[in-house]
Design a protein around this motif. Structure first.
Motif, mmCIF file in Angstrom:
data_model
loop_
_atom_site.group_PDB
_atom_site.id
_atom_site.type_symbol
_atom_site.label_atom_id
_atom_site.label_comp_id
_atom_site.label_asym_id
_atom_site.label_seq_id
_atom_site.Cartn_x
_atom_site.Cartn_y
_atom_site.Cartn_z
ATOM 1 N N SER A 45 0.842 -1.200 0.000
ATOM 2 C CA SER A 45 0.000 0.000 0.000
ATOM 3 C C SER A 45 0.873 1.244 0.000
ATOM 4 C CB SER A 45 -0.885 -0.006 1.248
ATOM 5 O OG SER A 45 -0.066 0.229 2.395
ATOM 6 N N ALA A 46 0.238 2.408 -0.154
ATOM 7 C CA ALA A 46 0.974 3.681 -0.136
ATOM 8 C C ALA A 46 1.767 3.834 1.159
ATOM 9 C CB ALA A 46 0.004 4.846 -0.311
ATOM 10 N N HIS A 47 1.233 3.322 2.264
ATOM 11 C CA HIS A 47 1.936 3.413 3.552
ATOM 12 C C HIS A 47 2.782 2.180 3.849
ATOM 13 C CE1 HIS A 47 -0.783 6.815 5.384
ATOM 14 N NE2 HIS A 47 0.000 7.219 4.396
ATOM 15 N N GLY A 48 3.001 1.344 2.836
ATOM 16 C CA GLY A 48 3.940 0.232 2.987
ATOM 17 C C GLY A 48 3.372 -1.042 3.587
ATOM 18 N N ALA A 117 -7.988 -5.162 0.008
ATOM 19 C CA ALA A 117 -7.347 -4.533 -1.148
ATOM 20 C C ALA A 117 -6.818 -3.140 -0.835
ATOM 21 C CB ALA A 117 -8.330 -4.466 -2.314
ATOM 22 N N ASN A 118 -7.274 -2.563 0.278
ATOM 23 C CA ASN A 118 -6.864 -1.202 0.634
ATOM 24 C C ASN A 118 -6.542 -1.151 2.137
ATOM 25 O OD1 ASN A 118 -6.663 1.546 1.141
ATOM 26 N ND2 ASN A 118 -8.754 2.039 0.488
ATOM 27 N N PRO A 119 -5.411 -1.746 2.524
ATOM 28 C CA PRO A 119 -5.109 -1.870 3.961
ATOM 29 C C PRO A 119 -4.939 -0.526 4.670
ATOM 30 C CG PRO A 119 -3.335 -2.846 2.614
ATOM 31 C CD PRO A 119 -4.418 -2.429 1.675
ATOM 32 N N ASP A 120 -4.475 0.508 3.962
ATOM 33 C CA ASP A 120 -4.340 1.832 4.605
ATOM 34 C C ASP A 120 -5.716 2.399 4.938
ATOM 35 O OD1 ASP A 120 -1.653 1.593 4.100
ATOM 36 O OD2 ASP A 120 -1.599 3.075 2.481
ATOM 37 N N GLY A 121 -6.656 2.269 4.003
ATOM 38 C CA GLY A 121 -8.009 2.792 4.210
ATOM 39 C C GLY A 121 -8.654 2.164 5.431
ATOM 40 N N ASN A 129 -7.025 5.549 0.077
ATOM 41 C CA ASN A 129 -5.771 4.918 0.494
ATOM 42 C C ASN A 129 -4.917 5.916 1.287
ATOM 43 O OD1 ASN A 129 -4.602 6.645 -1.375
ATOM 44 N ND2 ASN A 129 -3.420 5.054 -2.416
ATOM 45 N N GLY A 130 -3.685 5.541 1.576
ATOM 46 C CA GLY A 130 -2.807 6.386 2.389
ATOM 47 C C GLY A 130 -2.468 7.718 1.745
ATOM 48 N N ASN A 131 -2.616 7.823 0.423
ATOM 49 C CA ASN A 131 -2.408 9.102 -0.271
ATOM 50 C C ASN A 131 -3.715 9.862 -0.449
ATOM 51 O OD1 ASN A 131 0.351 8.658 -0.593
ATOM 52 N ND2 ASN A 131 0.094 7.634 -2.592
ATOM 53 N N ASP A 132 -4.771 9.400 0.211
ATOM 54 C CA ASP A 132 -6.081 10.032 0.139
ATOM 55 C C ASP A 132 -6.686 9.984 -1.267
ATOM 56 O OD1 ASP A 132 -7.871 10.954 1.984
ATOM 57 O OD2 ASP A 132 -7.502 13.076 1.556
ATOM 58 N N VAL A 133 -6.442 8.884 -1.957
ATOM 59 C CA VAL A 133 -6.981 8.710 -3.308
ATOM 60 C C VAL A 133 -7.995 7.554 -3.287
ATOM 61 C CG1 VAL A 133 -6.390 8.050 -5.688
ATOM 62 C CG2 VAL A 133 -4.863 9.561 -4.396
ATOM 63 N N SER A 143 -1.939 5.532 -10.747
ATOM 64 C CA SER A 143 -0.984 6.365 -10.016
ATOM 65 C C SER A 143 -0.741 5.843 -8.602
ATOM 66 C CB SER A 143 -1.511 7.805 -9.937
ATOM 67 O OG SER A 143 -2.682 7.847 -9.137
ATOM 68 N N GLN A 144 -1.550 4.880 -8.152
ATOM 69 C CA GLN A 144 -1.448 4.409 -6.772
ATOM 70 C C GLN A 144 -0.984 2.949 -6.727
ATOM 71 O OE1 GLN A 144 -1.924 6.619 -4.203
ATOM 72 N NE2 GLN A 144 -2.007 8.014 -5.962
#
Ligand SMILES: [Zn+2]
Length: 483
Positions: A45-48, A117-121, A129-133, A143-144
Motif C-alpha cells: 500500500s501507499a503506507h507500505g 485490497a486497501n489496507p491503509d483505508g 488509500n494512504g495518499n487520500d486517493v 498512479s497508486q
C-alpha cells in the motif's frame, strides 16, 4: 483440521479486523491448509502495508481436469474501513474453502482471494488509500500502488471471473438525505459494461449470469437487483454503474475477465446495532451473495469458460467504441423506484427518468500500432504500469501514419474534437515508441490513448497539457492494411 477464528470472531464483533490481524490470519490459515494454499504478496500500500492474495487450488490427479477449472478472483474492501464487510466475508470464505465445509469447491474452482485490497483505508477509517486517493477511480492513471497491484494481479492470474465487493450507505447525508429519503435495496450486482468490452462477454453476463445471480440471491432471502448508480436526488435519471475504465470492474472486463460488482447496504450509523456498526448483519449479506455467486458459477461454468475464451478476440469489423453513455430507455422512459422516508422509514414509490440504455459513441477502426512521437518517457512509464508491450525504435523506418488534429469545441466544457485527420508516409524516428495492438491490449489501448475517449489519460490535466491543438497529435496510428 484446526479451526482458526477470524479476527472478527476473536474480538466478538466489537470492532473491525485490523490490517495486521488480517495478514496474521491469512498467514496462519495458509500454513494450516498446506498444499491447498499459497499466500502471494501482490504489492504494498501507499503506507507500505502488504497486499496479500490467498491462492487456493487442489491439483487434480487427472491433468485434463485442471484445464476445466474456473479461476475466480474475489476482491474485498477496495474502499477500506468505509466498506469493511467484503473483507470480513472473504476471510470467512477463505477459511471455509481451505479448512472447512466448502473444500469440495476446489474440485471445480481455483480461487485468488484478495480480502483487504486497501489496507491503509482500513487503518485510517477511510474509503481512500494512504495518499487520500479513491483507488477505484485510478485504473486509467494507475498512479497508486493499490490500483497497480490489482491490475497486475488480473494479468498475472488471468482469472475467468472477477468479483469486486462494495457496500453503500443508505443514508447520503449531504444529498438524498437532505430531501428526506434513504435508499432501499438489499443486494445489487453490475457487470463490466464499457461498449469496447467483448460483446460475447457482455451478452452472456447480461442475459444469463445476472438473472441467475439475482434469482439465486432472492432464493436465499435477500431482495436483489441490477445495480443502480448512487441516487443523490429524486430528480435525477437512474443509470447503472460508471462506464469508464477508471474503475476496476471495467478495466478487468477490458482485459477479458467476466467482471462483476457486488454492493450491499449499510443502515444509518446512528441506528441501534447489535454489533460494531452492524458488521455482523453486513457480513451476512455479503456472505449470502458470495454463496449465490458460487452456486451460479458452478452451474454456468461451461458458458463462462466459452464467453471468456472469446473475450480477447478482436471485434469482427475491427472497430470499437471509445465511449459509452447512458441514454433514455426507448421502451420505458420512466421507472418507479422504492425509497424510504428518513423520518418514518416508510416505503415510497418514486418516479424517475430511466436512462439505463447504453449508447456507444466515437468508433475507431483499430490500427495495427500506435507510434508515440513525443513525451516518450512519460508514455514508456505509463505502458510499463499497464504492462502494455512496446518497443523503442532504434532504426528509422518509413510507414503510413494517421494523425488526428484536435481543436476545442464551441462549448465552455473544453471538449476536444477531431478537426482533421492527416494520412501520410512518414519516417518513424529512433526514440519513438512503437506500440503494437495485441489481442490482450487491443480493446484497452485505444481507450487509454485517444483524447476523445472518456477513459483516456488525456482526461487528466498533466496529460491534457501535452496536446497542441491545430497540430497533428503526437500519437499517430499505423493503419492495419489487412482489414
Ligand atoms: Zn465502494
Amino acid at each position: 483440521m484446526k479451526w482458526i477464528k477470524t479476527p472478527l470472531e476473536q474480538n466478538g464483533f466489537q470492532r473491525y479486523s485490523s490490517s495486521d490481524e488480517i495478514a496474521g490470519f491469512l498467514h496462519t490459515l495458509a500454513a494450516t491448509a498446506g498444499r491447498f494454499a499459497r499466500l502471494d504478496r501482490i504489492g504494498y500500500s501507499a503506507h507500505g502495508r502488504e497486499i496479500l492474495a490467498v491462492c487456493c487450488s487442489a491439483h487434480s490427479e487427472n491433468p485434463g481436469m485442471a484445464l476445466q477449472k474456473l479461476r475466480v478472483m474475489l476482491v474485498g474492501s477496495q474502499h477500506g474501513a468505509s466498506e469493511a464487510a467484503g473483507c470480513e466475508a472473504l476471510l470467512h470464505l477463505a477459511r471455509a474453502i481451505l479448512t472447512g465445509e466448502l473444500q469440495h469447491l476446489l474440485e471445480k474452482f481455483e480461487f485468488i482471494i484478495i480480502p483487504n485490497a486497501n489496507p491503509d483505508g482500513r487503518e485510517r477509517d477511510s474509503s481512500k488509500n494512504g495518499n487520500d486517493v479513491n483507488i477505484n477511480r485510478d485504473f486509467v492513471l494507475l498512479s497508486q500502488p493499490e490500483s497497480c497491484a490489482l491490475d497486475t494481479a488480473v494479468l498475472r492470474y488471468q482469472p475467468a471471473v472477477v468479483l469486486d465487493m462494495h457496500e453503500s450507505a443508505v443514508l447520503k447525508r449531504k444529498t438524498l438525505g437532505v430531501e428526506g429519503y434513504l435508499t432501499d435495496f438489499e443486494a445489487q450486482f453490475d457487470i463490466a459494461s464499457h461498449p469496447a468490452i467483448s460483446e460475447n462477454l457482455q451478452n452472456y453476463a447480461e442475459s444469463q449470469l445476472l438473472p441467475a445471480l439475482i434469482a439465486a440471491v432472492e432464493t436465499r432471502g435477500l431482495r436483489a437487483q441490477r445495480y443502480i448508480r448512487e441516487i443523490t436526488s429524486t430528480k435525477q435519471p437512474v443509470t447503472h454503474g460508471d462506464l469508464t475504465m477508471r474503475i476496476f470492474r471495467n478495466k478487468a472486463g477490458l482485459r477479458g475477465a467476466l467482471a462483476i460488482l457486488l454492493e450491499t447496504p449499510m443502515e444509518p450509523k446512528a441506528d441501534h446495532h447489535p454489533t460494531f456498526r452492524n458488521i455482523a448483519v453486513r457480513m451476512e449479506k455479503q456472505w449470502c451473495c458470495l454463496q449465490a455467486l458460487l452456486q451460479v458459477l458452478q452451474s454456468q461454468q461451461p458458458a463462462i469458460l466459452s464467453a471468456v475464451a472469446r473475450a480477447t478476440q478482436l471485434p469482427p469489423q475491427g472497430n470499437i467504441a471509445l465511449n459509452g453513455f447512458y441514454v433514455p430507455r426507448n421502451e420505458s422512459p420512466v421507472t418507479r423506484i422504492n425509497l424510504r422516508r428518513r423520518d418514518t422509514r416508510e416505503i415510497e414509490s418514486i418516479e424517475f427518468a430511466d436512462h439505463r440504455a447504453i449508447a456507444a459513441h466515437d468508433f475507431l477502426q483499430l490500427p495495427k500500432a500506435y507510434i508515440v512521437q513525443a513525451h516518450t518517457d512519460v508514455f514508456a512509464e505509463l505502458f510499463e504500469r499497464h504492462r502494455i508491450p512496446f518497443d523503442t525504435v532504434t532504426e528509422p523506418f518509413e510507414a503510413v501514419l494517421e494523425s488526428d488534429v484536435f481543436a476545442y469545441g464551441d462549448s465552455s466544457e473544453r471538449i476536444l474534437r477531431v478537426l482533421d485527420t492527416s494520412r501520410d508516409r512518414a519516417v518513424v524516428m529512433p526514440g519513438h515508441l512503437y506500440v503494437p495492438l495485441l489481442p490482450d491490449t487491443a480493446r484497452l489501448l485505444p481507450l487509454l490513448l485517444d483524447p476523445r475517449s472518456s477513459s483516456s489519460v488525456f482526461q487528466y490535466p498533466q496529460f491534457t497539457q501535452l496536446i497542441t491543438v491545430h497540430q497533428p497529435f503526437f500519437i499517430a496510428r499505423t493503419p492495419d492494411q489487412d482489414r
